[in-house]
Write a protein that holds these residues in place. Structure first.
Motif, PDB file in Angstrom:
ATOM      1  N   ASP A 164       0.818  -1.213   0.000  1.00  0.00           N
ATOM      2  CA  ASP A 164       0.000   0.000   0.000  1.00  0.00           C
ATOM      3  C   ASP A 164       0.849   1.260   0.000  1.00  0.00           C
ATOM      4  OD1 ASP A 164      -2.214  -1.617   0.049  1.00  0.00           O
ATOM      5  OD2 ASP A 164      -2.592  -1.403   2.206  1.00  0.00           O
ATOM      6  N   LYS A 213      -3.878   5.239  -3.003  1.00  0.00           N
ATOM      7  CA  LYS A 213      -5.182   4.633  -3.221  1.00  0.00           C
ATOM      8  C   LYS A 213      -6.132   5.663  -3.840  1.00  0.00           C
ATOM      9  CE  LYS A 213      -4.660   0.443  -1.551  1.00  0.00           C
ATOM     10  NZ  LYS A 213      -4.897  -0.752  -2.378  1.00  0.00           N
ATOM     11  N   SER A 230     -11.967   0.966  -7.614  1.00  0.00           N
ATOM     12  CA  SER A 230     -10.837   1.413  -6.798  1.00  0.00           C
ATOM     13  C   SER A 230      -9.543   0.849  -7.360  1.00  0.00           C
ATOM     14  CB  SER A 230     -11.016   0.979  -5.340  1.00  0.00           C
ATOM     15  OG  SER A 230     -11.102  -0.433  -5.249  1.00  0.00           O
ATOM     16  N   THR A 261      -4.831   1.630  -7.321  1.00  0.00           N
ATOM     17  CA  THR A 261      -3.634   2.270  -6.776  1.00  0.00           C
ATOM     18  C   THR A 261      -2.868   2.955  -7.896  1.00  0.00           C
ATOM     19  OG1 THR A 261      -3.458   0.520  -5.100  1.00  0.00           O
ATOM     20  CG2 THR A 261      -1.513   1.909  -5.453  1.00  0.00           C
ATOM     21  N   ASP A 285      -8.330  -2.513  -9.077  1.00  0.00           N
ATOM     22  CA  ASP A 285      -8.467  -3.777  -8.356  1.00  0.00           C
ATOM     23  C   ASP A 285      -9.041  -4.886  -9.231  1.00  0.00           C
ATOM     24  OD1 ASP A 285      -7.450  -2.547  -6.124  1.00  0.00           O
ATOM     25  OD2 ASP A 285      -9.403  -2.167  -5.187  1.00  0.00           O
TER      26      ASP A 285
END
Length: 407
Positions: free
Chosen positions: A358, A363, A370, A372, A385
C-alpha cells in the motif's frame, strides 16, 4: 536572447508520415519511460558567459537542419543525471543470483538500467553505422559497450567479464546514417529523435534563443505540449549551429523543479575517431559469455522503447485488449491484465507485507471502482483492483479520469 521564431507542429514543422505519427502517439508514455530508464539524462554542459549571436532561424528550418545532418563521426564526453523520483536501480543488483551464469555476465541489460538514476559520466564515439562505442566511467572501473562490424562486445573491467554477441549488427544497420548510436540512446540526438517523431498538432515548437554547449554555438529548440494534464512541461534541445547535431537535451516536468532528464556534451569532436577506438580483444583471464541468440529480448543490444522499461519493467507486450485513450502528450494506454489487480497479503499473516504494498502508491477510487496509482516524476500508472492498467506521462487526476471514462 529573445525567441527567434515559432511554429506549431503541423505542416509548418515536420511531417514524418501519418502512419508513423499515429504509432508514435501510442508510444508517447512508453517511449518516454523507456528512453529515460534505458540510459540517459545528462548533466548540463558548461556554457560560456553570454549567448552567441547567430542568424535568425525558424523552428521549421531548425528541425529540417537536424533532419538533414549527415554527421557520422564524433567523439566526446557526456554526463548522465536522471531524476525520476525512484531509488537507485543499481541497488537491485543485490538481488541478483550468486555465482556464475548468464545473469552474472557483462550483458548490458542490467548495466544500462543503472543509468536510470543518479549521475554518471560517459565517453562516446561513432564512426558511421557500423562502429560505435559507449563507456561508462566509474570510480575504479569502466564498463564499455562496443559495436564493431558484426561484433558487439560488452566489457566490465571491475568484474573482468565480457559479453559477446554477433546477431545485433543487422539491427544496428537498420538505423543507417541517421543514427550512429546504433539504437543505444546515449546522446542528446537519440533522445531528441524520440520526441521529434511525436510532434503533432498537440505540440508547440519554437526557437528559444541560443547557447554555447561544449564550446560550440547552438540554437535552442523548445518543444512544449499544448494540452494540460501532461507530466512533461517542456523539452529543450540545443542544436549545433554548424552541423545540426543536438548537443544537449533537457526534459523538464510540468510540476517544476529539477529536470527529469538533462542531456548534454561536455566535450565533443566531430573528426573521425581512430580505428583503434573500436578494437577489442578480451583481456587475459576474463570470463567471456557468448550470446547464442536464444535468450529472447534479453539477448538484444538494441533498445526499443515500445518494449517498455529494460528488464521487463513496464513492458506491456502480454497485455490483452490494449487501446489508447486520448492523443498527443496526454495519450494513456489502457491495458487488461485479465482481471488480476495487485496481490493481496494474507490478512492474518501478511499485515506488514500489505502495508508495504500500500505504501508504494496512492489509493484512488471513482466510478471505475478502486485502485492504486504508482508515480514517478514522469510516467504514472493506475492499476485497478479488477486488473485494468492505465499508464502515461500524465497526472494522477488524468489517469483517474481516463479510468472513469472507460468504465
Amino acid at each position: 536572447m529573445a525567441p527567434n521564431d515559432s511554429a506549431q507542429a503541423t505542416g509548418e514543422a515536420t511531417d514524418p508520415g501519418a502512419g508513423r505519427r499515429k504509432a508514435a502517439r501510442y508510444l508517447v508514455p512508453v517511449a518516454v519511460a523507456g528512453v529515460a530508464a534505458a540510459t540517459i539524462g545528462l548533466v548540463p554542459a558548461l556554457a560560456a558567459a553570454g549567448d552567441p549571436s547567430l542568424p535568425k532561424i525558424s523552428a521549421q528550418q531548425l528541425i529540417e537542419k537536424m533532419a538533414a545532418s549527415d554527421t557520422q563521426q564524433l567523439s566526446g564526453t557526456v554526463k548522465i543525471s536522471t531524476d525520476l523520483g525512484l531509488p537507485g536501480l543499481g541497488s537491485l543488483g543485490s538481488f541478483a543470483p550468486k555465482g556464475g551464469g548468464a545473469e552474472k555476465s557483462a550483458s548490458p541489460d542490467a548495466k544500462l538500467t543503472e543509468l536510470a538514476s543518479g549521475t554518471h559520466t560517459l565517453r562516446v564515439a561513432a564512426d558511421g553505422p557500423d562502429r560505435q562505442k559507449v563507456s561508462i566511467m566509474e570510480d575504479a572501473a569502466e564498463y564499455s559497450l562496443i559495436h564493431n562490424g558484426d561484433d558487439v562486445w560488452a566489457y566490465d573491467s571491475g568484474a573482468n567479464q565480457v559479453h559477446h554477441s554477433r546477431h545485433a549488427a543487422d539491427g544496428a544497420r537498420e538505423h543507417g546514417k541517421k543514427t550512429p548510436e546504433a539504437g543505444i540512446p546515449t546522446t542528446p540526438k537519440a533522445l531528441a529523435d524520440e520526441f521529434l517523431k511525436n510532434v503533432d498538432p498537440t505540440t508547440a515548437v519554437s526557437v528559444d534563443g541560443t547557447a554555447q554547449i561544449a564550446g560550440r554555438d547552438a540554437y535552442e529548440l523548445l518543444i512544449k505540449p499544448k494540452q494540460s494534464g501532461s507530466t512533461i512541461g517542456s523539452v529543450r534541445v540545443a542544436v549545433d549551429a554548424k552541423t545540426g547535431v543536438p548537443l544537449k537535451f533537457t526534459l523538464s516536468p510540468s510540476a517544476g523543479g529539477k529536470a527529469v532528464v538533462d542531456a548534454g556534451f561536455t566535450k565533443v569532436d566531430f573528426s573521425k575517431p581512430s580505428a583503434s577506438t573500436f578494437a577489442f580483444t578480451p583481456p587475459k583471464g576474463a570470463k567471456v559469455t557468448e550470446d547464442d541468440g536464444k535468450r529472447g529480448d534479453h539477448g538484444k543490444q538494441t533498445f526499443k522503447p515500445e518494449q517498455g522499461l529494460p528488464g521487463g519493467l513496464g513492458s506491456f507486450g502480454d497485455a490483452k485488449n490494449t487501446k489508447v485513450i486520448g492523443k498527443g502528450w496526454t495519450a494513456i494506454a489502457e491495458l487488461d491484465t485479465g482481471g488480476k489487480g495487485l496481490p493481496k497479503a494474507d490478512g492474518n499473516k501478511g499485515g506488514d507485507a500489505q502495508k508495504f504494498l500500500d505504501s508504494l502508491g496512492d489509493k484512488v477510487s471513482g466510478p471505475f471502482g478502486s485502485g492504486t496509482v504508482f508515480k514517478t516524476r514522469l510516467v504514472n500508472a493506475l492499476i485497478t483492483d479488477n486488473g485494468k492498467v492505465y499508464v502515461g506521462a500524465v497526472t494522477k487526476d488524468a489517469l483517474v479520469a481516463a479510468a472513469n471514462s472507460a468504465k
